[in-house]
Design a protein around this motif. Structure first.
Motif, PDB file in Angstrom:
ATOM      1  N   THR A 193      -4.850  66.543 -41.747  1.00 19.20           N
ATOM      2  CA  THR A 193      -3.811  67.188 -40.931  1.00 19.20           C
ATOM      3  C   THR A 193      -2.548  67.518 -41.720  1.00 19.20           C
ATOM      4  OG1 THR A 193      -3.041  65.009 -40.200  1.00 19.20           O
ATOM      5  CG2 THR A 193      -4.594  66.176 -38.749  1.00 19.20           C
ATOM      6  N   THR A 194      -2.518  67.173 -42.982  1.00 14.98           N
ATOM      7  CA  THR A 194      -1.346  67.481 -43.789  1.00 14.98           C
ATOM      8  C   THR A 194      -1.551  68.782 -44.552  1.00 14.98           C
ATOM      9  OG1 THR A 194       0.232  66.620 -45.405  1.00 14.98           O
ATOM     10  CG2 THR A 194      -2.061  66.158 -45.839  1.00 14.98           C
TER      11      THR A 194
ATOM     12  N   VAL B 263      -3.176  56.959 -45.606  1.00 15.25           N
ATOM     13  CA  VAL B 263      -3.659  58.324 -45.402  1.00 15.25           C
ATOM     14  C   VAL B 263      -4.639  58.445 -44.241  1.00 15.25           C
ATOM     15  CG1 VAL B 263      -5.045  60.167 -46.468  1.00 15.25           C
ATOM     16  CG2 VAL B 263      -3.159  59.106 -47.735  1.00 15.25           C
ATOM     17  N   GLN B 264      -5.613  57.559 -44.165  1.00 14.13           N
ATOM     18  CA  GLN B 264      -6.630  57.680 -43.119  1.00 14.13           C
ATOM     19  C   GLN B 264      -6.024  57.673 -41.714  1.00 14.13           C
ATOM     20  OE1 GLN B 264     -10.052  55.219 -43.623  1.00 14.13           O
ATOM     21  NE2 GLN B 264     -10.836  55.655 -41.601  1.00 14.13           N
ATOM     22  N   ASP B 265      -5.000  56.878 -41.505  1.00 13.95           N
ATOM     23  CA  ASP B 265      -4.396  56.740 -40.173  1.00 13.95           C
ATOM     24  C   ASP B 265      -3.294  57.759 -39.890  1.00 13.95           C
ATOM     25  OD1 ASP B 265      -5.960  54.407 -39.720  1.00 13.95           O
ATOM     26  OD2 ASP B 265      -4.458  53.185 -40.752  1.00 13.95           O
ATOM     27  N   THR B 266      -2.833  58.461 -40.911  1.00 11.78           N
ATOM     28  CA  THR B 266      -1.672  59.328 -40.708  1.00 11.78           C
ATOM     29  C   THR B 266      -1.930  60.796 -41.029  1.00 11.78           C
ATOM     30  OG1 THR B 266      -0.850  58.809 -42.927  1.00 11.78           O
ATOM     31  CG2 THR B 266       0.033  57.491 -41.082  1.00 11.78           C
ATOM     32  N   THR B 267      -2.372  61.093 -42.241  1.00 16.09           N
ATOM     33  CA  THR B 267      -2.359  62.484 -42.700  1.00 16.09           C
ATOM     34  C   THR B 267      -3.714  63.052 -43.106  1.00 16.09           C
ATOM     35  OG1 THR B 267      -1.840  61.802 -44.965  1.00 16.09           O
ATOM     36  CG2 THR B 267       0.031  62.264 -43.497  1.00 16.09           C
ATOM     37  N   LEU B 268      -4.794  62.294 -42.982  1.00 17.52           N
ATOM     38  CA  LEU B 268      -6.101  62.754 -43.432  1.00 17.52           C
ATOM     39  C   LEU B 268      -6.554  63.982 -42.640  1.00 17.52           C
ATOM     40  CD1 LEU B 268      -8.498  62.269 -45.329  1.00 17.52           C
ATOM     41  CD2 LEU B 268      -9.512  60.861 -43.538  1.00 17.52           C
TER      42      LEU B 268
ATOM     43  N   GLY C 157      -6.608  61.811 -39.307  1.00 14.42           N
ATOM     44  CA  GLY C 157      -5.159  61.937 -39.367  1.00 14.42           C
ATOM     45  C   GLY C 157      -4.593  62.444 -38.050  1.00 14.42           C
TER      46      GLY C 157
END
Length: 150
Positions: A80-81, A73-78, A3
């Motif tokens: 790190t959210t 999710v894998q490319d954006t927030t995995l 993420g």
């Protein structure tokens, strides 16, 4: 961790997600059963053939929402959210049917520092789902509380 941190997002950034997923009859029927949704539109083929404009079952829209966001999710927030803050707008401009293969992209709509959590920021994403014919099947605006780069 794949993420992105809050600091890595920019307004207007578009991320194309490489994961594609063919939706099966089992996906739809199992999801509808697990969520106690008995709508014949999702689980009764005979009803749909005789009583709907589509003539066949359509995939449960809550499944479609979950799949389009999940693919992102894998490319954006995995990893790190901090958490999902909510969905501001969800639209389904076209139905999804068994056998459709879906893919998605995400656009960053806004970024701002969190007022109550200085170590975090808030990102507003617009997730867009498409079928195998590149027909738009879903748009989902989602706010996420994101970690800043350590």
């Amino acid at each position: 961790m794949s993420g992105l941190y809050f600091d890595q997002f920019e307004v207007g950034q578009v991320i194309s997600h490489s994961v594609r997923r063919t939706v099966t009859e089992m996906d739809n029927v199992l999801f509808s059963a697990m969520t106690h949704n008995p709508a014949p539109l999702h689980i009764d083929e005979d009803y749909c053939q005789k009583n709907t404009q589509f003539g066949r079952r359509i995939v449960n829209s809550a499944f479609t929402l979950g799949l389009v966001v999940g693919v992102s999710v894998q490319d954006t927030t995995l990893g790190t959210t901090v958490g999902n803050l909510g969905f501001e707008e969800v639209r389904f401009p076209a139905p999804v049917f068994h056998g459709d293969t879906l893919h998605a992209e995400t656009e960053v709509i806004s970024v701002r520092d969190s007022k109550s959590r200085p170590e975090n920021g808030i990102v507003l994403f617009e997730h867009r789902g498409y079928n195998q014919n590149d027909e738009l099947i879903a748009t989902i605006r989602r706010a996420a509380l994101m970690r800043k780069k350590p």
